[in-house]
Design a protein around this motif. Structure first.
Motif, PDB file in Angstrom:
ATOM      1  N   THR B 165       0.812  -1.218   0.000  1.00 13.07           N
ATOM      2  CA  THR B 165       0.000   0.000   0.000  1.00 13.07           C
ATOM      3  C   THR B 165       0.852   1.277   0.000  1.00 13.07           C
ATOM      4  OG1 THR B 165      -1.798  -1.204   1.017  1.00 13.07           O
ATOM      5  CG2 THR B 165      -1.887   1.172   1.163  1.00 13.07           C
ATOM      6  N   GLN B 168       2.351   1.797  -3.327  1.00 11.70           N
ATOM      7  CA  GLN B 168       1.376   2.266  -4.312  1.00 11.70           C
ATOM      8  C   GLN B 168       1.229   3.780  -4.217  1.00 11.70           C
ATOM      9  OE1 GLN B 168      -0.448   0.563  -6.791  1.00 11.70           O
ATOM     10  NE2 GLN B 168      -0.693   2.703  -7.345  1.00 11.70           N
ATOM     11  N   THR B 169       1.190   4.291  -2.984  1.00 15.16           N
ATOM     12  CA  THR B 169       1.078   5.737  -2.787  1.00 15.16           C
ATOM     13  C   THR B 169       2.283   6.451  -3.398  1.00 15.16           C
ATOM     14  OG1 THR B 169       0.002   5.222  -0.699  1.00 15.16           O
ATOM     15  CG2 THR B 169       0.584   7.512  -1.079  1.00 15.16           C
ATOM     16  N   LEU B 171       4.231   5.406  -5.719  1.00 15.74           N
ATOM     17  CA  LEU B 171       4.175   5.256  -7.169  1.00 15.74           C
ATOM     18  C   LEU B 171       3.237   6.288  -7.789  1.00 15.74           C
ATOM     19  CD1 LEU B 171       5.033   3.433  -9.553  1.00 15.74           C
ATOM     20  CD2 LEU B 171       3.018   2.074  -9.112  1.00 15.74           C
ATOM     21  N   THR B 172       2.033   6.394  -7.215  1.00 11.44           N
ATOM     22  CA  THR B 172       1.034   7.304  -7.772  1.00 11.44           C
ATOM     23  C   THR B 172       1.503   8.752  -7.672  1.00 11.44           C
ATOM     24  OG1 THR B 172      -0.593   5.745  -6.937  1.00 11.44           O
ATOM     25  CG2 THR B 172      -1.424   7.835  -7.758  1.00 11.44           C
ATOM     26  N   LEU B 173       2.008   9.117  -6.486  1.00  4.93           N
ATOM     27  CA  LEU B 173       2.463  10.500  -6.294  1.00  4.93           C
ATOM     28  C   LEU B 173       3.631  10.822  -7.216  1.00  4.93           C
ATOM     29  CD1 LEU B 173       2.213  10.821  -2.411  1.00  4.93           C
ATOM     30  CD2 LEU B 173       0.743  11.880  -4.136  1.00  4.93           C
ATOM     31  N   GLU B 175       4.289   9.511 -10.095  1.00  5.80           N
ATOM     32  CA  GLU B 175       3.804   9.650 -11.470  1.00  5.80           C
ATOM     33  C   GLU B 175       3.211  11.031 -11.701  1.00  5.80           C
ATOM     34  OE1 GLU B 175       1.169   6.444 -12.029  1.00  5.80           O
ATOM     35  OE2 GLU B 175       2.666   5.207 -13.022  1.00  5.80           O
ATOM     36  N   GLN B 176       2.476  11.501 -10.680  1.00  3.31           N
ATOM     37  CA  GLN B 176       1.852  12.812 -10.839  1.00  3.31           C
ATOM     38  C   GLN B 176       2.895  13.917 -10.844  1.00  3.31           C
ATOM     39  OE1 GLN B 176      -1.100  12.549  -7.850  1.00  3.31           O
ATOM     40  NE2 GLN B 176      -2.388  11.263  -9.147  1.00  3.31           N
ATOM     41  N   ARG B 193       8.159   0.837  -8.579  1.00  6.23           N
ATOM     42  CA  ARG B 193       7.552  -0.294  -9.277  1.00  6.23           C
ATOM     43  C   ARG B 193       8.467  -1.522  -9.211  1.00  6.23           C
ATOM     44  NH1 ARG B 193       3.546  -1.454 -13.148  1.00  6.23           N
ATOM     45  NH2 ARG B 193       2.494   0.511 -12.875  1.00  6.23           N
TER      46      ARG B 193
END
Lengths: 244, 381
Positions: B165, B168-169, B171-173, B175-176, B193
């Motif tokens: 989890t 994932q956070t 990774l998402t941040l 990417e943004q 990743r």
């Protein structure tokens, strides 16, 4: 990039009005919100099962993005509750990766699942693809005509051609193809397919499904050895992916 | 047997020794026989008999008694050079000699046997208790190891789950941030990743070790497996070409009893490896039937394996002599083999004729008794 992703991008769906975002972690919610907000007019957030069910009922969103780890219960419970009153597309964000978990999600009514780790592009593509399907389902199914490489599938005329030549499908293969196309972009579990296509309890679903899907692929896939239309979701089921 | 040989040799030496002593005594005593009393002579012979029976056991003891009897009767008791006796009471001397000699021999032999037996018992007890102690230590060590292994796997599993989890956070941040123009964020996302994938691999490994791999071997088709594998490797197959083929009659579907998801992971792992090392040359993914097995072969024209690598390529965390240039956990092949073996199959490596490697995955063959036909369809409307 998956075929559905490409397809979804080339034929952009209508903008969604409202998306419900369910996750207990505010950081993660903010992050996912960034991905979701360009695709819709508004985003509603919820952090618990209770809030999720309440928002789904009162705001009637066009799509729900649901994380399974919630403080007051399992996301699966939220999923089942929402399904009692709504057919809204639900995409599940799952940290679990076992095939049983995925099958359970599909059987509980999830339209799609994205397994962590996923990229924002992946999630955006899934959201678009699910919105698009929801909109397509409002159209008459027989309007569908799918062309890819040498293959043309025309559901209205019930014909499949390869290089302009007719391909003969058995009645079972037709039902299977139609069922898959109707749910294009959505993974159907073995159990769901068995019930939808064969509509009966007895027999060996595993054997029938495997054999018929393989025969169908040989007839409708441009390259049967490497299927791009009827895609296997390992240990879970099959999915029809609309070509670009 | 060295112990028996040794004993026989010591008996032989006893015979030689005591026979020599006999001869020497006789030669020494003979000229003095007129000056000596018979009792002296008897005592000398008795001493020799006692010694002989100690070293040579019954046979030597009894032989010495018999010999002493005749030597004394013949040479030391008048009339000389005759077995007969001059005085009436001399037979008592001879009888006494025989009785004492025989009894002593018998007693000594028995005593020696008892002693030997006791010694053997003591040895046995000693070795038994040593063995017992060794076993106890071994069991304790095994238990400790097992406990350590269990703990390690539990830790791995928990860490893998709990890492998912937050990763994932990140990774998402990342990417943004990358989308917003932060150049470093793209790298953060990529690394996150990679870390995620490694965590997944560790989780797989811990599952194969603690026996919690949930296997669902069921009827599956080779064509389906190969197709899914080819699809999963599509991103990698750019540049190098992946050739997929099911050998044999196309109308007879090749099927096996295997867990689709786990087997697919193993096959994808093999294909990814092959593509990595093939250096742009084509990789073949072939399924075939062999006896009662369904075989999936991944053949490449890469550098192949050195004998050293071939011996260890399935060992966990083995990186290989040429692995330096490729990133990896060193667990992929070990996991793939565990998966294969857990469903009554196997994974082996073979050198490919003409250069390169063949990784060969087998699973039990499934026999399609009666292929389902169109007649089994439901009412089609």
């Amino acid at each position: 990039m998956s075929a559905s992703e490409t397809a979804a991008m080339t034929e952009a769906p209508k903008r969604a009005r409202l998306v419900l975002l369910v996750d207990d972690d505010p950081t993660m919610r903010a992050a996912v919100r960034q991905t979701v907000s360009p695709l819709c007019d508004a985003v509603v957030e919820a952090g618990t099962v209770a809030d999720c069910v309440k928002a789904a009922r009162e705001a009637s969103p066009d799509l729900i993005v649901l994380d399974l780890g919630l403080p007051d219960g399992d996301g699966l419970d939220a999923l089942r509750s929402v399904r009692t009153f709504s057919t809204v597309p639900i995409i599940v964000l799952s940290g679990r990766e076992s095939e049983e978990d995925k099958v359970a999600l599909l059987d509980a009514g999830a339209d799609d699942f994205v397994t962590k780790p996923f990229s924002s592009a992946e999630l955006a593509a899934r959201i678009r693809s699910n919105l698009r399907r929801a909109q397509l389902e409002e159209r008459s199914e027989d309007e569908r005509r799918i062309e890819t490489g040498p293959i043309v599938i025309d559901l209205m005329r019930r014909s499949v051609t390869r290089n302009g030549k007719d391909v003969r499908l058995t009645p079972t293969e037709w039902t299977l193809l139609r069922t898959l196309v109707q749910h294009a972009g959505r993974t159907l579990s073995h159990k769901q397919l068995w019930e939808l296509v064969w509509g009966r309890e007895f027999g060996d679903p595993q054997l029938h499904l495997r054999v018929h899907v393989t025969h169908l692929r040989r007839k409708v896939e441009p390259e049967p050895g490497v299927p791009t239309l009827i895609v296997t979701e390992p240990g879970v089921g099959y999915r029809f992916e609309l070509p670009r | 047997m060295p112990a028996a040989l040794e004993r026989r040799r010591s008996v032989l030496w006893s015979w030689l020794l005591w026979a020599t002593l006999y001869a020497v005594s006789t030669v020494v005593l003979l000229p003095e026989r007129l000056a000596l009393r018979v009792a002296h002579i008897v005592v000398v012979y008795l001493l020799i008999i006692i010694g002989g029976s100690l070293g040579g056991g019954r046979p030597l003891g009894f032989t010495l008694v018999g010999a002493a009897y005749f030597i004394i009767a013949y040479d030391f008791i008048p009339p000389y050079h005759d077995i007969g006796l001059e005085k009436d009471n001399d037979w008592l001397i001879l009888l006494g000699l025989a009785a004492v000699g025989l009894t002593t021999t018998e007693l000594f032999v028995r005593f020696r046997q008892q002693a030997r037996l006791a010694e053997a018992r003591a040895d046995e007890i000693e070795s038994l208790s040593a063995e017992r102690e060794r076993l106890r230590q071994e069991a304790a060590r095994a238990e400790t190891l097992q406990e350590a292994e269990r703990l390690k796997n539990a830790l791995l599993a928990s860490a893998s789950h709990d890492l998912r989890t937050p990763l994932q956070t990140i990774l998402t941040l990342a990417e943004q941030a990358a989308a917003a123009g932060d150049a470093a964020a793209g790298q953060i996302g990529k690394e996150a990743r990679r870390l995620q994938e490694y965590v997944g691999t560790l989780l797989d490994w811990s599952r194969t070790r603690d026996g919690t791999v949930a296997l669902r071997p069921e009827f599956n088709l080779a064509e389906d497996l190969l197709g899914a594998a080819a699809r999963a490797c599509r991103g990698l197959a750019d540049g190098t070409q992946l050739r997929v083929r099911v050998e044999g009659d196309a109308s007879e579907l090749l099927a096996g009893e295997f867990d689709f998801a786990l087997t697919l992971r193993a096959v994808v792992n093999l294909v990814e490896n092959a593509l990595k090392y093939a250096g742009g040359t084509p990789v073949e993914l072939v399924a075939l039937r062999e006896g009662d097995q369904m075989v999936v072969e991944v053949r490449d024209r890469g550098p192949g394996l050195t004998p050293e690598d071939a011996a260890h390529v399935f060992d966990p965390f083995y990186r290989g002599t040429t692995a330096g240039r490729q990133a990896g956990s060193g667990l992929g092949l070990a996991i793939a083999r565990e998966f294969a073996r857990a469903q009554r199959g196997d994974l082996t490596w073979w050198p490919r004729p003409g250069g390169g490697s063949i990784f060969r995955l087998t699973v039990p063959l499934a026999v399609l008794a009666s292929p389902p036909d169109a007649g089994t369809m439901p009412g089609y409307t």
